[in-house]
Design an enzyme around this catalytic site. Structure first.
Site, short mmCIF file in Angstrom:
data_model
loop_
_atom_site.label_atom_id
_atom_site.label_comp_id
_atom_site.label_asym_id
_atom_site.label_seq_id
_atom_site.Cartn_x
_atom_site.Cartn_y
_atom_site.Cartn_z
N CYS A 113 -1.93 8.46 4.90
CA CYS A 113 -1.94 8.20 3.46
C CYS A 113 -3.29 8.58 2.88
CB CYS A 113 -1.64 6.74 3.21
SG CYS A 113 -2.56 5.68 4.31
N GLU A 149 0.89 -1.17 0.00
CA GLU A 149 0.00 0.00 0.00
C GLU A 149 0.91 1.21 0.00
OE1 GLU A 149 -3.08 -0.14 -0.58
OE2 GLU A 149 -3.18 -2.32 -0.42
P1 NAD Z 1 8.94 5.40 3.20
O1 NAD Z 1 8.68 4.80 1.86
O2 NAD Z 1 10.01 6.41 3.31
O3 NAD Z 1 9.31 4.25 4.24
C1 NAD Z 1 8.53 3.10 4.39
C2 NAD Z 1 9.44 1.97 4.86
O4 NAD Z 1 10.37 1.68 3.82
C3 NAD Z 1 10.27 2.31 6.10
O5 NAD Z 1 10.38 1.16 6.91
C4 NAD Z 1 11.61 2.70 5.51
O6 NAD Z 1 12.68 2.50 6.39
C5 NAD Z 1 11.69 1.77 4.31
N1 NAD Z 1 12.55 2.30 3.25
C6 NAD Z 1 12.76 3.60 2.92
N2 NAD Z 1 13.61 3.69 1.89
C7 NAD Z 1 13.94 2.42 1.56
C8 NAD Z 1 14.79 1.85 0.55
N3 NAD Z 1 15.43 2.62 -0.32
N4 NAD Z 1 14.90 0.51 0.52
C9 NAD Z 1 14.24 -0.26 1.38
N5 NAD Z 1 13.42 0.21 2.34
C10 NAD Z 1 13.26 1.54 2.42
O7 NAD Z 1 7.54 5.95 3.74
P2 NAD Z 1 7.22 6.72 5.12
O8 NAD Z 1 7.78 8.09 5.03
O9 NAD Z 1 7.54 5.89 6.30
O10 NAD Z 1 5.63 6.79 5.01
C11 NAD Z 1 5.01 7.71 4.19
C12 NAD Z 1 4.56 7.11 2.88
O11 NAD Z 1 3.80 5.94 3.15
C13 NAD Z 1 3.65 8.00 2.09
O12 NAD Z 1 3.96 7.91 0.72
C14 NAD Z 1 2.26 7.42 2.37
O13 NAD Z 1 1.31 7.71 1.38
C15 NAD Z 1 2.56 5.98 2.47
N6 NAD Z 1 1.55 5.28 3.23
C16 NAD Z 1 0.61 4.57 2.56
C17 NAD Z 1 -0.39 3.91 3.25
C18 NAD Z 1 -1.43 3.11 2.52
O14 NAD Z 1 -2.14 2.34 3.16
N7 NAD Z 1 -1.54 3.25 1.22
C19 NAD Z 1 -0.43 3.99 4.64
C20 NAD Z 1 0.55 4.73 5.31
C21 NAD Z 1 1.54 5.37 4.59
#
Ligand code: NAD
Length: 542
Positions: free
Chosen positions: A326, A292
């Site tokens: 989100c 998601e």
């Molecule tokens: P993010 O993508 O920065 O991080 C999410 C996870 O991925 C974290 O655990 C992070 O450490 C890891 N991560 C980051 N970069 C990475 C990489 N290069 N390789 C591997 N893992 C990596 O997101 P965030 O800032 O924690 O959350 C915000 C985002 O999440 C927004 O885009 C939001 O829309 C989305 N979100 C979506 C939903 C949904 O249900 N659709 C719910 C909550 C958040």
């Protein structure tokens, strides 16, 4: 174990009010004070053992970024490898354990969380992720309890789905766990998302390597401790903090990778998908990929709508938890005929939102999560201030001296394609486009085509034909579509959550559809009296 058992019928966990004088308020305040006066040492948890590498990073309060509340250990190559091994080692026993025993662990965790653990999880979420008491309660308490209690009921219903059988044979379906482990990667913004991403595959018999987001580490660590307290066996969920890139590179290269359960940004999810594609020949099976991701969630308003309802939908939908949901509304389309009367109350309500430390319960909004988020959000606000194509009508003040504070901000854009109408900002910024009333139908098409995302959206209207038209035109524009309701606040079991297009695989957290991704069915056919003659009757000519 003989018996066709039923889990207790689930209901959504009631949301406590934290009103002055309530017992829960006193308990939460005491817990906040206690947690703010310590620095929690957060280890890795691998195969049920706490592992400390000594290579640590600080977790701070976003509203007081000089204040460290946790120090978490980073996994090195050895620990990353050990966590996959631990998940693999636990897989057989856990997947073969009767489902009643597995779900009992989660039902117990839910009861512990609804009771003695509630304040602990809420306080950690308030301090670590800068949420007010209500936002923490609906996330860290109620949503996790719901995921586990209602999830147990979904599991029972899945196991009960059985095929038909012709006379003389008995057909059965077994819902096996996946053959391997699941990699769960969670975002900072909801404690419950981590609890679901790691917990739900585990409930269905899978073992998990769980990597939470840095800034959500404290509350997610307590989720892990809660599950241990509830009896989760060693190695079923392995808790791994550290460099996400290094962890992911190793984990996605493992032959036993059986699934990915991700929530976060679209860009990161796309990189996972690509790596999995490149590694296909190394895997034992086809990994289930569930993610998601981002959103650019909308509110589209018809001239027949109730302006007071629109105002409240925008303010609550855009600014609760500083717009870091989100599902948060971040673009709105308002008819010209309503704008003159809506603008004043909207600005007034937005300007009245109190902002500050979540320990002061009178605050409605708190800080954004970190410096990177602050800088990104501020850059959009600064650009809007300098642009001829946009006006900031309220908010826009940014101050990172003590905490990462950004006032709830409303931008009015002259074009429906202005950058803040299109990009996911993930902060307290709402952009409004005022459209000519006669262009309602064209506006719906613009709503549908403006962004690559399709997560949530809302229509406000009293005219039934307008509601029908918006629902049809926006058929694929949102996985969660709201009518005269703000587009946030999905409840487990009530509004299964997720979107398609660039918002994810739409495997609906909080529904049976998600649980189905974590099982691999086996069909068993048993013949009671087996045929002994190879010839079929049609072969007799005489
Ligand atoms: P993010 O993508 O920065 O991080 C999410 C996870 O991925 C974290 O655990 C992070 O450490 C890891 N991560 C980051 N970069 C990475 C990489 N290069 N390789 C591997 N893992 C990596 O997101 P965030 O800032 O924690 O959350 C915000 C985002 O999440 C927004 O885009 C939001 O829309 C989305 N979100 C979506 C939903 C949904 O249900 N659709 C719910 C909550 C958040």
């Amino acid at each position: 174990m003989n018996g066709i058992t039923r889990v207790p019928p689930p209901v959504n966990e009631p949301v406590l009010t934290y009103a002055p004088g309530s017992a829960e308020r006193a308990e939460l305040k005491a817990e906040l004070a206690a947690q703010a006066s310590q620095i929690v040492d957060v280890p890795l948890i691998i195969g049920g053992k706490e592992v400390r590498t000594g290579d640590t990073f600080d977790v701070v309060m976003p509203h007081d970024h000089g204040h460290v509340i946790a120090r978490a250990h980073r996994a090195g190559p050895m620990e990353i490898e050990a966590s996959v091994k631990a998940a693999d080692a636990a897989q057989r026993d856990w997947s073969m354990m009767p489902w009643e025993d597995r779900v009992a662990v989660f039902l117990k965790a839910a009861d512990l969380l609804a009771g003695p653990w509630r304040a602990k999880l809420n306080a950690a979420t308030m301090l670590g992720q800068s949420k007010n008491a209500f936002q923490a309660e609906i996330d860290a308490a109620c949503e996790i309890v719901d995921f586990y209690r209602i999830g147990a009921n979904f599991a029972e219903r899945i196991y009960a789905m059985q095929p038909m059988s012709d006379p003389g044979i008995w057909n059965r379906s077994e819902y096996r766990a996946l053959e391997g482990f699941v990699y769960a990667v969670s975002p900072f913004n909801f404690t419950a998302i981590g609890a679901n991403l790691a917990g739900t595959p585990a409930m269905m018999g899978n073992t998990v390597v769980w990597k939470p987001a840095h800034s959500g580490v404290l509350a997610n660590y307590y989720v892990m401790k809660l599950l241990e307290e509830a009896g989760l066996p060693a190695g079923v969920i392995n808790f791994l903090t550290g460099d996400p890139v290094a962890i992911t590179a190793h984990v996605l290269s493992q032959p036993t990778l059986a699934g990915v359960h991700f929530t976060g940004s679209t860009e990161v999810f796309n990189s996972f998908w690509k790596t999995i594609g490149e590694n296909m020949s190394t895997y034992r099976g086809y990994p289930r990929i569930v993610g998601e991701t981002g959103g650019k969630d909308f509110i589209v308003v018809h001239p027949s709508a109730d302006p007071a309802a629109v105002k409240t939908g925008i303010v609550r939908g855009a600014f609760e938890y500083q717009g870091q949901k989100c599902s948060a509304a971040s673009r709105a389309y308002i008819p010209e005929s309503m704008w003159a009367s809506l603008k004043g109350p909207l600005v007034e309500d937005t300007a009245s939102l109190t902002m500050g430390d979540p320990r002061d319960f009178s605050n409605f909004v708190n800080a954004v999560i970190d410096q990177k988020a602050f800088d990104k959000i501020k850059s959009y606000i600064d650009a809007a201030r300098a642009s001829d194509d946009a006006d900031i009508i309220v908010g826009g003040e940014c101050d990172d001296s003590k905490g990462w504070f950004i006032r709830p901000t409303i931008i009015v854009a002259k074009s429906p394609h202005y950058v803040t109408m299109c990009d996911e900002i993930f902060g307290p910024v709402m952009t409004i486009y005022v459209y000519p009333d006669a262009k309602w139908s064209e506006t719906l098409k613009i709503v549908d085509s403006t962004s690559p995302y399709a997560l949530t959206g809302a229509v406000f209207a009293r005219d039934r034909a307008a509601i029908r038209e918006a629902t049809d035109v926006l058929n694929n524009a949102a996985g969660n579509f709201y009518v005269n309701s703000k587009p946030t606040g999905a409840v487990v079991g009530q509004q299964p959550f997720g979107g398609a297009r660039a918002s994810g695989t739409n495997d609906k957290a909080g529904s049976m559809l998600n649980l189905l991704r974590w099982v691999s069915a086996r069909s068993i056919k048993e013949t009671f009296v087996s045929p002994t003659d190879i010839r079929y009757p049609f072969m007799d000519e005489a």
